[in-house]
Design an enzyme around this catalytic site. Structure first.
Site, mmCIF file in Angstrom:
data_model
loop_
_atom_site.group_PDB
_atom_site.id
_atom_site.type_symbol
_atom_site.label_atom_id
_atom_site.label_comp_id
_atom_site.label_asym_id
_atom_site.label_seq_id
_atom_site.Cartn_x
_atom_site.Cartn_y
_atom_site.Cartn_z
ATOM 1 C CE LYS A 62 -4.164 -6.231 -0.212
ATOM 2 N NZ LYS A 62 -4.883 -5.054 -0.738
ATOM 3 C CG LEU A 122 -7.528 -4.826 -10.242
ATOM 4 C CD1 LEU A 122 -7.568 -4.989 -11.764
ATOM 5 C CD2 LEU A 122 -6.921 -3.481 -9.882
ATOM 6 C CE LYS A 123 -11.439 -4.738 -1.665
ATOM 7 N NZ LYS A 123 -9.987 -4.502 -1.643
ATOM 8 C CG ASP A 129 -1.978 -1.129 1.083
ATOM 9 O OD1 ASP A 129 -2.385 -1.431 -0.056
ATOM 10 O OD2 ASP A 129 -2.369 -1.696 2.113
HETATM 11 O O1 C5P Z 1 -1.620 -2.483 6.762
HETATM 12 P P1 C5P Z 1 -2.611 -3.585 6.966
HETATM 13 O O2 C5P Z 1 -2.011 -4.876 7.486
HETATM 14 O O3 C5P Z 1 -3.814 -3.148 7.779
HETATM 15 O O4 C5P Z 1 -3.135 -3.908 5.478
HETATM 16 C C1 C5P Z 1 -4.190 -4.794 5.213
HETATM 17 C C2 C5P Z 1 -4.474 -4.853 3.739
HETATM 18 O O5 C5P Z 1 -5.600 -5.693 3.509
HETATM 19 C C3 C5P Z 1 -4.803 -3.500 3.104
HETATM 20 O O6 C5P Z 1 -4.306 -3.531 1.750
HETATM 21 C C4 C5P Z 1 -6.318 -3.477 3.101
HETATM 22 O O7 C5P Z 1 -6.833 -2.688 2.065
HETATM 23 C C5 C5P Z 1 -6.644 -4.959 2.872
HETATM 24 N N1 C5P Z 1 -7.956 -5.379 3.343
HETATM 25 C C6 C5P Z 1 -8.371 -5.209 4.655
HETATM 26 N N2 C5P Z 1 -9.626 -5.623 5.040
HETATM 27 C C7 C5P Z 1 -10.435 -6.196 4.141
HETATM 28 C C8 C5P Z 1 -10.029 -6.406 2.836
HETATM 29 C C9 C5P Z 1 -8.758 -5.973 2.451
HETATM 30 O O8 C5P Z 1 -7.619 -4.697 5.485
HETATM 31 N N3 C5P Z 1 -11.602 -6.633 4.533
#
Ligand code: C5P
Length: 239
Positions: free
Chosen positions: A36, A64-65, A14
């Site tokens: 990812k 990309l959902k 990210d």
């Molecule tokens: O930094 P962190 O560990 O919180 O990142 C989690 C990743 O998983 C981010 O890219 C976030 O967008 C993704 N994600 C999430 N919860 C979801 C689906 C995807 O945190 N339900």
């Protein structure tokens, strides 16, 4: 044979630029089999970046959902397939016809992952858009549609692992974000589990971003997490 701990670890890249993403992918290559790429990075850097990350040797999860009419979804999946990615997300709320179109367009070795209810949504959000108000009921309902249509897995919160395994057994891979090693900062994640807890509960893959990418030394953080996953994966009571 159970996959190795690094085969289960997905790093959420990210970040906003190609340079940062490639640097992280190269630094973390010894620890994680997967990177990812989400909407922020894809919108900024596009298909070229996907190819560059593949060239580091990582497998790519393109988050990309997708959610559109069946024909558009099928054509989008075909375009993504040309990028040689290994995981791709789509919204299961698009319904069975859309999901089947995606499955028909995807080769066997692309793991199509369904998004059920985003973890940013709650029962009020579901009521607002006219859906079943119980989040976990809605998650299971959508996952069952995905399983019936032949998707490979779902992305879900750690707290939903039990209900999902009960409903769909081992037919879907469970990809779990919201992971925080004990004692680490929660950031904006509200419902968290440690890496070992999530694997013990039945997670197949863990998506981890900031606990690794924002750590003072990402390699130390990644190594610790791998050790934690390993300590669990090779116990017989673990998934
Ligand atoms: O930094 P962190 O560990 O919180 O990142 C989690 C990743 O998983 C981010 O890219 C976030 O967008 C993704 N994600 C999430 N919860 C979801 C689906 C995807 O945190 N339900």
């Amino acid at each position: 044979m159970k996959p190795s701990a690094s085969d289960r670890l997905i790093i959420a890249l990210d970040v906003g630029t190609r340079a940062e993403a490639i640097s992280l992918a190269l630094t973390l290559a010894p620890f994680a089999g997967w990177m990812k790429i989400g909407l922020q990075l894809f919108a900024a850097e596009g298909p070229d970046l996907v190819r560059a990350i593949r060239e580091t040797g990582a497998r790519v999860f393109l988050d990309l959902k997708l959610h559109d009419i069946p024909n558009t979804i099928a054509r989008a999946v075909e375009s993504v397939v040309r990028l040689d990615v290994q995981m791709l997300t789509l919204h299961l709320s698009g319904g069975g016809e859309m999901v089947r179109a995606a499955v028909a367009a995807a080769p066997e070795d692309l793991l199509l992952l369904g998004i059920t209810v985003l973890t940013s949504a709650n029962s009020e959000t579901l009521r607002e858009i006219g859906m079943v108000e119980d989040v976990s009921q809605q998650v299971v309902r959508l996952a069952e549609i995905g399983a019936d249509c032949g998707i490979g897995g779902v992305v879900a919160g750690a707290q939903e692992i039990g209900a999902l395994r009960k409903a769909v057994g081992e037919s879907l891979k469970l990809v779990i974000p919201g992971i925080r090693p004990r004692g680490s900062e929660e950031h904006d994640q509200k419902r968290i589990m440690t890496p070992a807890e999530a694997v013990a509960a039945g997670a197949d893959y863990l998506v981890i971003g900031r606990p690794i990418t924002a750590a003072p030394d990402p390699t130390i953080a990644a190594r610790k997490i791998l050790e934690e996953i390993e300590s669990c994966v090779f116990r017989t009571d673990c998934h």
